[in-house]
Design a protein around this motif. Structure first.
Motif, PDB file in Angstrom:
ATOM      1  N   PRO A  84      46.546  49.165  33.884  1.00 17.54           N
ATOM      2  CA  PRO A  84      47.113  50.356  33.242  1.00 17.54           C
ATOM      3  C   PRO A  84      48.470  50.063  32.616  1.00 17.54           C
ATOM      4  CG  PRO A  84      47.320  50.498  35.634  1.00 17.54           C
ATOM      5  CD  PRO A  84      46.479  49.285  35.348  1.00 17.54           C
ATOM      6  N   GLY A  85      48.730  50.756  31.494  1.00 12.92           N
ATOM      7  CA  GLY A  85      50.028  50.647  30.842  1.00 12.92           C
ATOM      8  C   GLY A  85      50.176  49.478  29.901  1.00 12.92           C
ATOM      9  N   HIS A  86      49.094  48.739  29.653  1.00 11.52           N
ATOM     10  CA  HIS A  86      49.167  47.564  28.773  1.00 11.52           C
ATOM     11  C   HIS A  86      47.978  47.570  27.819  1.00 11.52           C
ATOM     12  CE1 HIS A  86      52.486  45.461  30.871  1.00 11.52           C
ATOM     13  NE2 HIS A  86      52.028  46.116  31.912  1.00 11.52           N
ATOM     14  N   ASP A  87      48.175  47.056  26.620  1.00 14.17           N
ATOM     15  CA  ASP A  87      47.135  47.000  25.606  1.00 14.17           C
ATOM     16  C   ASP A  87      46.306  45.733  25.733  1.00 14.17           C
ATOM     17  OD1 ASP A  87      45.688  48.010  23.474  1.00 14.17           O
ATOM     18  OD2 ASP A  87      46.942  47.015  21.965  1.00 14.17           O
ATOM     19  N   LEU A  88      46.059  45.340  26.962  1.00 13.71           N
ATOM     20  CA  LEU A  88      45.241  44.171  27.261  1.00 13.71           C
ATOM     21  C   LEU A  88      43.959  44.638  27.927  1.00 13.71           C
ATOM     22  CD1 LEU A  88      47.857  41.759  28.879  1.00 13.71           C
ATOM     23  CD2 LEU A  88      46.699  41.371  26.705  1.00 13.71           C
ATOM     24  N   ASP A  89      42.859  44.043  27.550  1.00 11.66           N
ATOM     25  CA  ASP A  89      41.624  44.284  28.272  1.00 11.66           C
ATOM     26  C   ASP A  89      41.125  42.949  28.794  1.00 11.66           C
ATOM     27  OD1 ASP A  89      39.652  46.194  29.168  1.00 11.66           O
ATOM     28  OD2 ASP A  89      38.242  45.210  27.828  1.00 11.66           O
ATOM     29  N   PHE A  90      40.456  43.000  29.931  1.00 11.42           N
ATOM     30  CA  PHE A  90      39.928  41.755  30.499  1.00 11.42           C
ATOM     31  C   PHE A  90      38.594  42.043  31.166  1.00 11.42           C
ATOM     32  CE2 PHE A  90      42.133  43.699  34.034  1.00 11.42           C
ATOM     33  CZ  PHE A  90      41.399  43.363  35.163  1.00 11.42           C
ATOM     34  N   SER A  91      37.853  40.990  31.394  1.00 11.63           N
ATOM     35  CA  SER A  91      36.546  41.103  32.017  1.00 11.63           C
ATOM     36  C   SER A  91      36.319  39.884  32.894  1.00 11.63           C
ATOM     37  CB  SER A  91      35.455  41.191  30.945  1.00 11.63           C
ATOM     38  OG  SER A  91      34.163  41.313  31.526  1.00 11.63           O
ATOM     39  N   LEU A  92      35.687  40.112  34.025  1.00 12.84           N
ATOM     40  CA  LEU A  92      35.410  39.051  34.990  1.00 12.84           C
ATOM     41  C   LEU A  92      33.905  38.898  35.200  1.00 12.84           C
ATOM     42  CD1 LEU A  92      38.022  39.945  37.737  1.00 12.84           C
ATOM     43  CD2 LEU A  92      37.896  37.734  36.586  1.00 12.84           C
ATOM     44  N   SER A  93      33.486  37.680  35.494  1.00  8.83           N
ATOM     45  CA  SER A  93      32.103  37.435  35.877  1.00  8.83           C
ATOM     46  C   SER A  93      32.056  36.188  36.745  1.00  8.83           C
ATOM     47  CB  SER A  93      31.216  37.254  34.643  1.00  8.83           C
ATOM     48  OG  SER A  93      29.859  37.062  35.008  1.00  8.83           O
ATOM     49  N   HIS A  94      31.045  36.112  37.579  1.00 12.10           N
ATOM     50  CA  HIS A  94      30.869  34.900  38.386  1.00 12.10           C
ATOM     51  C   HIS A  94      29.405  34.705  38.717  1.00 12.10           C
ATOM     52  CE1 HIS A  94      30.499  37.661  41.791  1.00 12.10           C
ATOM     53  NE2 HIS A  94      31.695  38.148  41.502  1.00 12.10           N
ATOM     54  N   SER A  95      29.033  33.468  38.853  1.00 10.35           N
ATOM     55  CA  SER A  95      27.675  33.104  39.231  1.00 10.35           C
ATOM     56  C   SER A  95      27.704  31.664  39.712  1.00 10.35           C
ATOM     57  CB  SER A  95      26.728  33.254  38.037  1.00 10.35           C
ATOM     58  OG  SER A  95      25.387  32.987  38.406  1.00 10.35           O
ATOM     59  N   GLY A  96      27.062  31.394  40.832  1.00  8.93           N
ATOM     60  CA  GLY A  96      27.053  30.029  41.344  1.00  8.93           C
ATOM     61  C   GLY A  96      28.450  29.523  41.588  1.00  8.93           C
ATOM     62  N   ASP A  97      28.770  28.372  40.992  1.00 10.79           N
ATOM     63  CA  ASP A  97      30.116  27.814  41.176  1.00 10.79           C
ATOM     64  C   ASP A  97      30.986  28.014  39.936  1.00 10.79           C
ATOM     65  OD1 ASP A  97      29.004  26.021  39.428  1.00 10.79           O
ATOM     66  OD2 ASP A  97      29.216  24.267  40.731  1.00 10.79           O
ATOM     67  N   ARG A  98      30.724  29.066  39.168  1.00 12.28           N
ATOM     68  CA  ARG A  98      31.523  29.402  37.995  1.00 12.28           C
ATOM     69  C   ARG A  98      32.131  30.798  38.167  1.00 12.28           C
ATOM     70  NH1 ARG A  98      29.417  24.931  37.107  1.00 12.28           N
ATOM     71  NH2 ARG A  98      28.786  24.083  35.069  1.00 12.28           N
ATOM     72  N   VAL A  99      33.430  30.907  37.915  1.00  7.19           N
ATOM     73  CA  VAL A  99      34.116  32.189  37.802  1.00  7.19           C
ATOM     74  C   VAL A  99      34.799  32.190  36.447  1.00  7.19           C
ATOM     75  CG1 VAL A  99      35.888  33.719  38.754  1.00  7.19           C
ATOM     76  CG2 VAL A  99      34.500  32.313  40.290  1.00  7.19           C
ATOM     77  N   VAL A 100      34.641  33.275  35.687  1.00  5.98           N
ATOM     78  CA  VAL A 100      35.183  33.307  34.333  1.00  5.98           C
ATOM     79  C   VAL A 100      35.917  34.619  34.094  1.00  5.98           C
ATOM     80  CG1 VAL A 100      33.021  34.194  33.329  1.00  5.98           C
ATOM     81  CG2 VAL A 100      34.648  32.964  31.877  1.00  5.98           C
TER      82      VAL A 100
END
Length: 237
Positions: A84-100
């Motif tokens: 909140p309060g910032h013009d940034l958006d982000f998204s997370l995902s993970h599967s197996g041995d990958r986190v992005v």
């Protein structure tokens, strides 16, 4: 029109005290509900990666960052995390041995990574693919179908994460370019449809498929900072 940059950060799952220390009370409760060690590691790594990356962009203290999870469509608390309060958006995902983690400024972003597995992709294709995509899929040699299905899946999941619909919107309404072609939305029917959408496949190494989607008319540039290779860093070091 100026290019919109989307930064993609990768990490390997880990579960260390310095990472858990950044979780808020609600996240700790969620962490404790996971039964498997690997699920705990993927969750805490994602939240740690998000906090430390966003802190580096905004100058905030990572330990003081608190996310909101309001759904933009129904107002419930099941939406993707936001700062909140910032013009940034982000998204997370993970599967197996990958986190992005994908981060963009001034536009909504979604990211997804999927580990390829031997699920019944022929049955799932009817639930995920639009009719023209099913024709493309059926024409592929059998040895290429697993890769193709997971590429379709990761692209569509990324799009629906960007819009905030998640799996509440039908994937079959989205018609994408063929798995071997540059990622593009060719058509989208239904109430969830938005336009324009910029879409890109991500390099993951063998056995995975991943994509990022950004809701913007601007040309998209995807970057992967070198520092994103490993999120297992204790705060302050």
């Amino acid at each position: 029109m100026p290019v919109l940059e989307c930064a993609v950060h990768w990490a390997a799952p880990a579960d260390e005290p310095g990472m858990r220390a950044l979780l808020d009370d609600g996240e700790r409760d969620r962490y404790d509900r996971f039964l498997r060690k690997e699920d705990k590691a993927r969750f805490v790594t994602g939240r740690f990666l998000a906090r430390t990356t966003l802190a580096g962009i905004t100058g905030l203290d990572p330990g003081g960052i608190r996310f909101t999870t309001d759904c933009p469509h129904c107002g419930g608390a099941h939406g993707k995390p936001r700062l909140p309060g910032h013009d940034l958006d982000f998204s997370l995902s993970h599967s197996g041995d990958r986190v992005v983690l994908a981060v963009a400024e001034g536009a909504m972003v979604g990211v997804d990574v999927e580990r390829e597995n031997d699920r019944d992709i022929d049955r799932l294709a009817a639930m995920v693919l639009a009719a023209p995509e099913r024709d493309v899929f059926a024409a592929l040699p059998s040895e290429q179908r697993k890769r193709a299905f997971h590429r379709y899946w990761s692209r569509k999941e990324a799009i629906l994460k960007a819009t905030g619909h998640g799996l509440a919107a039908p994937m079959t309404a989205i018609h994408l370019s063929a798995p071997g072609d540059p990622a593009e939305v060719l058509a989208w029917d239904g109430d969830a449809a938005v336009s324009p959408v910029r879409l890109a496949d991500l390099a993951t190494g063998p056995g995975y498929a991943a994509a990022v989607a950004v809701l913007t008319p601007r040309p998209l540039k995807v970057t992967a900072p070198p520092s994103s290779a490993d999120a297992r860093t204790t705060p302050g070091t």
